[in-house]
Scaffold this active site. Structure first.
Site, PDB file in Angstrom:
ATOM      1  CG  ASP A 493      -2.085  -0.869   1.126  1.00  0.00           C
ATOM      2  OD1 ASP A 493      -2.428  -1.224  -0.003  1.00  0.00           O
ATOM      3  OD2 ASP A 493      -2.664  -1.223   2.170  1.00  0.00           O
ATOM      4  CG  ASP A 798      -5.036  -0.045   5.310  1.00  0.00           C
ATOM      5  OD1 ASP A 798      -5.812  -0.420   4.406  1.00  0.00           O
ATOM      6  OD2 ASP A 798      -4.483   1.069   5.310  1.00  0.00           O
ATOM      7  CG  ASP A 802      -6.817  -4.052   1.664  1.00  0.00           C
ATOM      8  OD1 ASP A 802      -7.054  -3.962   0.445  1.00  0.00           O
ATOM      9  OD2 ASP A 802      -6.426  -3.097   2.351  1.00  0.00           O
TER      10      ASP A 802
END
Length: 1088
Positions: A493, A798, A802
């Protein structure tokens, strides 16, 4: 109705198997390769062997000492017991509920003892009967809730405030905990050191040795008297006890470490409102009366009732066994501990904690954490079984040869007399000699079976997990430590991982004008400002707490929310006042698919629907824009391009772009009933403002990315941000090269990748470096495509959405600060500081685990080979062995437990990140290790056999009696053999490097074990001769023993100049059909 409620005691369903046809074919390939004991099985981390398969494997394997070999692996018996408990709870939920009701109704004293709640104290402190509160939690009784005055009345009875929560007074918290119980459940009492000693005693080979020692002790004391006859049997007993004690202490220490890590995993941090202020606390510190905010991805931390919520949906599968989500509102306000927030947000009043909740009762029954079978442990158990079979065969051959020589009169004492003469030797003495030979054979099995291999995995995993905690990484699944060393790519990310997650609004585009500075709104009309402030204050999940003493405002929420709220304060927003001027009708929570969230509010000015989200997506839905004077202007093509250009300019400057828009809504269009199903209008919007939010890169990220690149691990950025923002940040972090290509497929949008066919995705997936505007499903597709190409994929995430990608990846890495509980539960490792540099440290530790195990394998196999060959050759040629049972047990202790402690706890080195990732099918014993092993083993065998056959003349012992000379010779061989292992332990530290002493002073445990081994060896030779059948050596023989051991250092140095073939050694011994199949697999994986 009752049956429906009874289902709430059910545990979560087992995870669904996701195996495909490809998975099954891979599994069959794996099973076909099981005959190769030195090959690593390509196994998915979360698709470990089923219980039935593991049971069949263990029954088929020849395992003499299963109690030691399978410790800290999956306990199949306990796994069955755990499943039986789950089934009982499912089948007898009604009986359990009835039992609790019976306890509450008829045996209040027992109930008080169980919960720690005193009825008279509770009735004095809180004006609500405990029976009512318990019934409310248990039965979800809406009638009872109305009787106490609804949620507001219940909070008054619990002396709580729905907005401000309970007070921060420590005495109040203590009182609530004492009356209503703590938010914990009973843990199983940990095993004592005596239990570990008892389990170590169950080793079959050690039991045989103890029986032989008992017989030897009895016969020795009978024939030679109590003063002299106890030494033979007593010394074996002492050596066995030492092995058991060291093993038990080592296991006990590992159990404490794993227990501590398990407690860390269960210590979830939650937000509570206390004294009107949001603050973080441990889930264990929650008390009845607390007000807990909930958002998507959170775990419901206790039983409670809903205070308020918007589109709040709860996944109750962990309690009911049904996977569908349940929407919560005033009609269905009851929340159960252990469930997950699937959508929306809200707040709850805690009404039950700990064992007073159904989740707590369930966890109390399932509180034991069973071991986990990691792929490398399974493989090393296979290796140990293979070597054990070889050792058993050799020991059996030695036993037969020695017995034949003994009973045929070919075995002689040191003084030359025949040990057994048929018809002359007494039966007791003959039996004693046969038992001595049996003891030697069993001891050879003890030395030959390398049960230290699985132990080394446990030790290095426990050591690595403890050290990784210091490096801000909490391991949830042991196997991920191993797998991380093989990672070939990391899909990371952007926000919070590569960047600091400390956001600030630095640019603002309002009414066709770029504000400079961004909070200067003097040119903006009051009406336009009020409309924007209404959108900021109401369309948010964050809050602002202003202390009564007039201190600085305290903001809570996500970093993006806090940045926007902070900017709102700068432009004159009074948060509480703005929220009080309008009423929220309906909320569309932020959605990672649509990348925007909306809210409908009603005020004196009418109904407004406010939207906030990704700038270019919100802009595409706008048909008009708000000018500085407050007038609404149509969105012309020129204005649209101007706004789009502003967004691109912000994105190029590494800014996250967020747009605000609204539309008026006629009150007639709002549904009177079922407003929860109302779809907010999102097409005909008016653009209010576009802001650019700065989130700087983390210090050290660029060097960490470079370190990964050098280590053969490709870093890919997967972000939901604008593609231009993603490119700018990727350049800043070093993921993109300034001289590289910035076009597809190297930089790609999630939508483009999503719309490709599976074959097309496979063609470009290796080239993808940055993916912008990606949805969680795009991340999942990327992971699947990379895995099909043969990559070992690590993924960071997070958010709740996901979870599929984290679960699908070989290693799922969730964020400890910004990550939701759903994401954490789907991951293998939690990065506690959300920092990418911590991810790189995890890669380093993963490689260290594999490297340390290889070091120990090289060391142990060298000792195995040398000890076996020396004893076998000596036994066949002379009828006796130079290393007796007690000496071999000491060597076994050095080789197994102490060797594992010394080598399995080596800290990672920088050199590990200069290698390429370890392949899925790369053999455990590499050609370099075989070379090192053979060099040392041949040297030791040659030297010690020379001394065994010609030691008397070489050591100049001709003038001594034959008995004394043989004792001195055997003592010298034993001493030299031990020092060869001590010095070879240094060589095992660096199998591939010539300088084996580099960094040695940093490993205090290694140096301590070397020192302890040396001291004990001196004590054995000089003071414990009676027990070990040794004699004291003069200083010349000591120097020679040490010198022979030291020679292993230059020998290892020179041996590393010997070239090794690229092809693994064991491939030369495989059948031709296996080699063809392996080559075909490699070609297919390269083409796929």
């Amino acid at each position: 109705m009752a049956q429906g409620r009874l289902l709430t005691l059910l545990p979560p369903p087992p995870p669904e198997s996701r195996s495909t046809g490809r998975d099954r074919s891979e599994e069959s390939d794996v099973e076909g390769m099981l005959d190769d004991p030195f090959d690593v099985v390509p196994q998915k981390k979360k698709e470990a062997s089923s219980v039935d398969r593991l049971r069949r494997w263990r029954q088929a394997a020849l395992v003499l000492n299963a109690s030691r070999r399978f410790r800290y692996t999956l306990d199949l018996k306990k796994e069955e017991e755990k499943e039986m408990i789950r089934r009982k709870i499912r089948a007898h939920a009604q009986v359990i509920r009835a039992a609790f009701l019976f306890k509450e109704a008829g045996e209040k004293d027992l109930r008080e003892a169980y919960t720690g709640i005193k009825l008279e104290t509770a009735s004095r402190s809180f004006p609500i009967e405990l029976e009512k509160l318990t019934a409310l939690n248990r039965d979800h009784d809406s009638v009872l809730l109305q009787e106490v005055g609804g949620v507001k009345g219940l909070s008054d009875l619990l002396k709580s405030n729905l907005e401000k929560g309970i007070s921060l007074n420590a005495d109040d918290l203590l009182q609530r905990r004492g009356i209503f119980g703590a938010n914990t459940y009973p843990r199983k009492k940990r095993k004592s050191i005596l239990r570990f000693i008892f389990e170590a005693c169950k080793d079959l080979t050690l039991i045989i040795l103890m029986v032989a020692a008992a017989i030897s002790l009895t016969l020795g004391m009978t024939t030679e008297g109590a003063d002299e006859g106890w030494y033979d049997g007593g010394s074996i007993f002492l050596a066995v006890f030492l092995v058991i004690l060291v093993t038990a202490i080592s296991d006990y220490r590992q159990s404490l470490q794993f227990r501590h890590l398990n407690e860390e995993k269960q210590n979830i941090q939650v937000e509570v409102v206390r004294g009107g202020k949001r603050c973080g606390t441990s889930i264990f510190d929650l008390v009845v009366g607390d007000v807990v905010p909930l958002k998507i991805g959170d775990q419901v931390p206790a039983d409670g009732v809903l205070i308020s919520g918007h589109s709040l949906a709860i996944d109750e599968s962990s309690m009911t066994g049904e996977s569908k989500t349940v929407h919560k509102d005033k009609k269905e306000p009851f929340l159960m501990s252990g469930c997950k927030v699937a959508d929306g947000y809200g707040s709850m009043l805690v009404t039950g904690v700990g064992t007073n909740t159904e989740w707590g009762q369930l966890m109390a029954n399932l509180s034991e954490d069973n071991g986990e079978e990691t792929p490398l442990q399974v493989r090393l158990n296979g290796v140990a079984t293979f070597i054990g079979m070889v050792g058993l065969t050799v020991a059996g051959a030695v036993l037969v040869v020695l017995w034949i020589r003994y009973f045929t009169g070919h075995t002689k004492d040191p003084d030359g007399t025949t040990q057994f003469v048929a018809g002359t030797t007494r039966a007791k003495k003959g039996f004693m000699g046969a038992i001595r030979i049996l003891t030697i054979a069993v001891t050879i099995v003890v030395v030959a079976v390398p049960e230290g291999l699985p132990l080394a995995v446990t030790l290095t995993l426990a050591y690595s997990m403890r050290k990784m905690m210091r490096d801000k990484a909490l391991v949830r699944r042991l196997s991920s430590c191993e797998t991380m060393g093989s990672a070939t790519t990391i899909c990371s990310d952007k926000t919070g991982t590569l960047t600091l997650n400390k956001m600030t609004v630095v640019q603002a585009y309002f009414g066709g004008t770029m504000l400079d500075p961004c909070d200067d709104i003097r040119a903006v009309s009051c009406g336009a400002t009020e409309l924007l402030i209404e959108g900021i204050a109401q369309n948010t999940t964050g809050t602002i707490f202003v202390p009564e003493d007039g201190g600085d405002a305290e903001l809570s929420g996500s970093p993006t929310e806090k940045a926007i709220l902070s900017w709102g304060l700068k432009i004159g927003m009074d948060f509480n006042d703005a929220r009080s001027k309008s009423q929220i009708l309906h909320v569309f929570p932020f959605n990672s698919e649509k990348k925007r969230g909306g809210v409908a509010v009603q005020s004196d000015a009418g109904v407004h629907v406010h939207w906030k989200g990704a700038a270019e997506l919100v802009l595409s839905s706008c048909k008009s824009w708000l000018a500085l004077d407050g007038s609404v202007q149509p969105m012309s093509a020129e204005k649209y391009n101007e706004c789009k250009k502003s967004i691109e300019d912000m994105a190029t400057s590494s800014l996250r772009c967020v747009a605000f828009a609204y539309c008026p809504c006629e009150i007639e269009r709002i549904p009177k009933e079922d407003i929860a199903d109302w779809k907010l209008p999102e097409d005909d919007l008016t653009l209010l403002c576009i802001v650019g939010i700065k989130d700087p890169c983390r210090p050290g990220v660029k060097s960490a990315v470079q370190l990964c690149t050098n280590a053969g691990v490709k870093v890919r950025m997967v972000t939901g941000d604008n593609i231009e923002t993603a490119k700018a940040i990727a350049l800043e972090c070093g993921i993109l090269d300034a001289n590289g290509a910035f076009v597809e497929p190297f930089v790609i949008e999630g939508k483009v990748f999503r719309e490709m066919s599976e074959a097309a995705r496979g063609d470009i997936v290796d080239k993808i470096t940055v993916m912008g505007r990606s949805s969680p499903n795009d991340k999942l597709l990327l992971v699947q495509a990379l895995k099909r190409k043969g990559h070992v994929v690590a993924v960071t995430g997070d958010g709740t959405n996901d979870a599929p990608a984290l679960h699908e990846a070989d290693i799922g890495l969730s964020m400890g600060i910004s990550g939701t509980e759903v994401a954490k539960e789907s991951s293998d490792i939690i990065i506690l500081d959300d920092n990418f540099t911590s991810v790189v440290k995890v890669v380093r530790w993963g490689r260290s685990v594999y490297a340390n195990i290889q070091k120990f394998i090289q060391f142990q196999l060298t000792v195995n080979v040398a000890a076996l060959v020396i004893n076998v050759v000596a036994a066949v040629s002379s009828g006796d062995v130079p290393l007796n049972a007690v000496e071999l047990l000491w060597v076994n202790l050095i080789m197994d437990t102490l060797g594992a402690l010394a080598l399995a706890t080596e800290p990672p080195t920088d050199n590990l990140m200069k290698r390429q990732p370890v392949g899925r099918r790369e053999p455990l014993v590499t050609n370099i290790m075989w070379r090192n092993l053979f060099v040392q083993a041949i040297y030791q065998i040659a030297i010690l056999l020379i001394f065994d056959f010609s030691g008397r003349s070489i050591l100049r012992l001709q003038n001594d009696s034959r008995e004394d000379a043989e004792k001195t010779q055997n003592t010298f061989i034993f001493n030299t053999f031990v020092f060869c292992q001590i010095f070879n332990e240094f060589n095992a530290r660096k199998p591939e490097e010539r300088n084996v002493f580099k960094g040695i002073t940093k490993n205090h445990l290694f140096m301590g074990i070397i020192a302890i081994t040396t001291v004990f060896q001196i004590l054995i030779i000089e003071f414990l001769g009676k027990f070990f059948k040794t004699v004291r050596l003069n200083w010349r023989l000591w120097l020679v023993s040490v010198a022979i051991g030291i020679i292993s250092w230059p020998l290892a140095y020179l041996g590393k100049f010997i070239p090794v073939p690229v092809r693994p050694l064991q491939d030369y011994f495989k059948p031709t059909c296996w080699r063809r199949a392996s080559r075909r697999d490699e070609e297919e994986s390269g083409q796929s």
